[in-house]
Design a protein around this motif. Structure first.
Motif, PDB file in Angstrom:
ATOM      1  N   LEU A  52       1.094  -1.042  -0.125  1.00 48.92           N
ATOM      2  CA  LEU A  52      -0.371  -0.393   0.253  1.00 48.92           C
ATOM      3  C   LEU A  52       0.844   1.161   0.377  1.00 48.92           C
ATOM      4  O   LEU A  52       1.854   0.790   0.455  1.00 48.92           O
ATOM      5  CB  LEU A  52      -0.678   0.257   1.200  1.00 48.92           C
ATOM      6  CG  LEU A  52      -1.637  -1.338   1.144  1.00 48.92           C
ATOM      7  CD1 LEU A  52      -2.842  -1.485   2.735  1.00 48.92           C
ATOM      8  CD2 LEU A  52      -3.067  -1.476  -0.348  1.00 48.92           C
ATOM      9  N   ASN A  53       0.866   2.217  -0.316  1.00 51.29           N
ATOM     10  CA  ASN A  53       1.315   3.576  -0.610  1.00 51.29           C
ATOM     11  C   ASN A  53       1.718   4.128   0.901  1.00 51.29           C
ATOM     12  O   ASN A  53       2.623   4.531   1.016  1.00 51.29           O
ATOM     13  CB  ASN A  53      -0.212   4.717  -0.596  1.00 51.29           C
ATOM     14  CG  ASN A  53       0.039   4.523  -2.730  1.00 51.29           C
ATOM     15  OD1 ASN A  53       0.685   4.264  -3.378  1.00 51.29           O
ATOM     16  ND2 ASN A  53      -0.693   5.058  -3.018  1.00 51.29           N
ATOM     17  N   ASN A  54       1.050   3.916   1.913  1.00 56.34           N
ATOM     18  CA  ASN A  54       1.470   4.073   3.187  1.00 56.34           C
ATOM     19  C   ASN A  54       2.068   3.584   4.082  1.00 56.34           C
ATOM     20  O   ASN A  54       3.092   3.424   5.320  1.00 56.34           O
ATOM     21  CB  ASN A  54       0.173   4.643   4.314  1.00 56.34           C
ATOM     22  CG  ASN A  54      -0.146   3.073   4.771  1.00 56.34           C
ATOM     23  OD1 ASN A  54      -0.309   2.794   3.605  1.00 56.34           O
ATOM     24  ND2 ASN A  54      -1.710   2.872   5.011  1.00 56.34           N
ATOM     25  N   GLY A  55       3.118   2.719   3.325  1.00 60.27           N
ATOM     26  CA  GLY A  55       4.293   0.880   3.465  1.00 60.27           C
ATOM     27  C   GLY A  55       3.746   0.071   4.135  1.00 60.27           C
ATOM     28  O   GLY A  55       4.595  -0.516   4.441  1.00 60.27           O
ATOM     29  N   ASP A  56       2.848   0.515   4.391  1.00 59.52           N
ATOM     30  CA  ASP A  56       1.952  -1.168   4.674  1.00 59.52           C
ATOM     31  C   ASP A  56       1.867  -2.072   3.742  1.00 59.52           C
ATOM     32  O   ASP A  56       1.661  -1.745   2.853  1.00 59.52           O
ATOM     33  CB  ASP A  56       0.166  -1.096   5.827  1.00 59.52           C
ATOM     34  CG  ASP A  56       0.144   0.106   7.043  1.00 59.52           C
ATOM     35  OD1 ASP A  56       1.483   0.546   7.089  1.00 59.52           O
ATOM     36  OD2 ASP A  56      -0.443  -0.140   7.006  1.00 59.52           O
ATOM     37  N   SER A  57       1.266  -3.583   4.299  1.00 60.30           N
ATOM     38  CA  SER A  57       1.043  -4.450   3.317  1.00 60.30           C
ATOM     39  C   SER A  57       0.710  -5.400   3.576  1.00 60.30           C
ATOM     40  O   SER A  57       0.510  -5.616   4.709  1.00 60.30           O
ATOM     41  CB  SER A  57       3.234  -4.829   2.675  1.00 60.30           C
ATOM     42  OG  SER A  57       3.404  -5.545   3.578  1.00 60.30           O
ATOM     43  N   TRP A  58       0.017  -5.922   3.185  1.00 63.16           N
ATOM     44  CA  TRP A  58      -0.438  -7.495   3.083  1.00 63.16           C
ATOM     45  C   TRP A  58      -0.607  -8.995   2.215  1.00 63.16           C
ATOM     46  O   TRP A  58       0.556  -8.217   0.985  1.00 63.16           O
ATOM     47  CB  TRP A  58      -2.009  -7.556   2.970  1.00 63.16           C
ATOM     48  CG  TRP A  58      -3.200  -6.849   2.013  1.00 63.16           C
ATOM     49  CD1 TRP A  58      -3.630  -5.727   2.187  1.00 63.16           C
ATOM     50  CD2 TRP A  58      -3.338  -7.927   0.924  1.00 63.16           C
ATOM     51  NE1 TRP A  58      -3.867  -5.791   0.538  1.00 63.16           N
ATOM     52  CE2 TRP A  58      -3.813  -7.016   0.353  1.00 63.16           C
ATOM     53  CE3 TRP A  58      -3.188  -8.958   0.992  1.00 63.16           C
ATOM     54  CZ2 TRP A  58      -4.738  -7.427  -1.554  1.00 63.16           C
ATOM     55  CZ3 TRP A  58      -3.767  -9.608  -0.790  1.00 63.16           C
ATOM     56  CH2 TRP A  58      -3.882  -8.537  -1.461  1.00 63.16           C
ATOM     57  N   LYS A  59       0.063  -9.686   3.045  1.00 64.45           N
ATOM     58  CA  LYS A  59       0.184 -10.697   2.077  1.00 64.45           C
ATOM     59  C   LYS A  59      -0.819 -12.367   2.298  1.00 64.45           C
ATOM     60  O   LYS A  59      -1.110 -12.400   3.443  1.00 64.45           O
ATOM     61  CB  LYS A  59       1.847 -11.896   2.610  1.00 64.45           C
ATOM     62  CG  LYS A  59       2.676 -10.946   1.951  1.00 64.45           C
ATOM     63  CD  LYS A  59       4.404 -11.441   2.632  1.00 64.45           C
ATOM     64  CE  LYS A  59       5.444 -10.591   1.662  1.00 64.45           C
ATOM     65  NZ  LYS A  59       6.642 -11.358   2.015  1.00 64.45           N
ATOM     66  N   VAL A  60      -1.315 -12.818   1.658  1.00 66.05           N
ATOM     67  CA  VAL A  60      -2.094 -14.230   1.796  1.00 66.05           C
ATOM     68  C   VAL A  60      -0.769 -15.199   1.228  1.00 66.05           C
ATOM     69  O   VAL A  60      -0.726 -15.596   0.300  1.00 66.05           O
ATOM     70  CB  VAL A  60      -3.613 -14.030   0.929  1.00 66.05           C
ATOM     71  CG1 VAL A  60      -3.684 -14.948   1.056  1.00 66.05           C
ATOM     72  CG2 VAL A  60      -3.674 -12.862   0.722  1.00 66.05           C
TER      73      VAL A  60
END
Ligand SMILES: [Zn+2]
Length: 316
Positions: A52-60
């Motif tokens: 994501l733009n704010n530096g957060d991320s997710w993984k499935v």
């Protein structure tokens, strides 16, 4: 935790929580990376991810038992004998998925079940058999680097995992072969010439424990000045026979098997050990091969025996 209560989970509890996600978990980034994820890294394999733009991320992540790609088809022109035998997993046997959200600004990790995906169709132990977790592999490598036999490494890892890390469940059925493979990767082909020796050592240890279980007297000895070693084993029934009929003793060695270059000292030591556990063994006649090694070893242990003498004789 809002009420500042620190909850301590054992490794097995952490594993259970990350295996079967019931409620959303929130763990500090550091704790997750260091002491949670390495415990279940074997269970999950990345499915997709998003930054994501704010530096957060997710993984499935999907369960390793989910096969979302067709397995490669076997080349038909390979002769049957040369084909690799591979375990073919039935396709799509487990559909469990989790979503790991990394909130970098808060240094937090949120783990949740992905889109109401179902539970695993198998146990956590089955996942461990399919692949060992990073935590277990690290543990094995720490021991394997010390370069002792795989059987002994398995024992040390199990003890340490049980007593110090409450990781007993993950290593419950850790196999010698798995450890040997990790060890091989670590020490590499540089030591291939020693592989036989490593196998020999663990074979010896296994043999001794087998013999002892069968009520054999068993002793391992080492002749330092000759750098040779041997194993003496005898069943109490055999010792009784040696006691009763040992006045006529037959000593026999198998032709051309002296690969380890045993000298008369080595054989003499074995005879001494036998004499020590069967003190009533008084050979009057010794039947043996035409071998200097045998003859010398007998003379060392039974100095009274001389070839050709009437009272006690060595017969060739
Ligand atoms: Zn699964």
């Amino acid at each position: 935790m809002s009420n500042n209560k620190i909850v301590h989970f054992t490794s097995d509890e952490k594993r259970a929580l990350l295996f079967n996600i019931k409620n959303t978990l929130e763990i500090s980034e550091e704790e997750f990376d260091n002491s949670w994820w390495p415990l279940v890294s074997n269970v999950w394999t990345q499915f997709n991810s998003c930054k994501l733009n704010n530096g957060d991320s997710w993984k499935v992540f999907t369960c390793r038992f989910t096969k979302h790609r067709e397995s490669s088809t076997r080349k038909e022109n390979i002769p049957i004998k040369k084909r690799r035998t591979a375990m073919i997993r039935p396709a799509n046997i487990c559909h469990a998925k989790i979503k790991v959200i990394r909130m970098t600004s808060k240094k937090l990790i949120q783990i949740e079940r992905y889109n109401n995906t179902p539970d695993h169709t198998h146990t956590l132990i089955a996942s461990d058999r399919l692949k060992r977790s990073t935590a277990v592999r690290t543990l094995v490598m720490q021991e394997a680097i010390k370069n002792y036999p795989p059987g002994a490494i398995v024992k040390a890892v199990k003890e340490y995992a049980n007593n110090e890390l409450d990781l007993g469940e993950s290593v419950k059925d850790l196999k010698r072969k798995e450890v040997a493979n990790i060890k091989y990767k670590l020490h590499g082909p540089l030591e291939t010439h020693l592989v036989g020796n490593i196998e020999l050592e663990s074979d010896i240890l296994e043999t001794i424990s087998y013999l002892k279980n069968q009520e054999y007297y068993c002793e391992r000895y080492y002749i330092s000045q000759k750098s040779t070693y041997g194993i003496v084993f005898a069943h109490p029934k055999q010792l009784k026979k040696l006691h009763q009929y040992g006045w006529l003793t037959l000593i026999d060695s198998t032709h051309k098997t002296n690969k380890h270059d045993w000298h008369s000292d080595t054989i003499a030591e074995a005879l001494k050990i036998i004499l020590n556990i069967c003190k009533n063994w008084i050979p009057g006649y010794v039947l043996m091969d035409q071998s200097n090694i045998e003859a010398n070893s007998i003379k060392k242990v039974f100095p009274g025996l001389k070839a050709g003498e009437n009272e006690s004789s060595i017969l060739l």
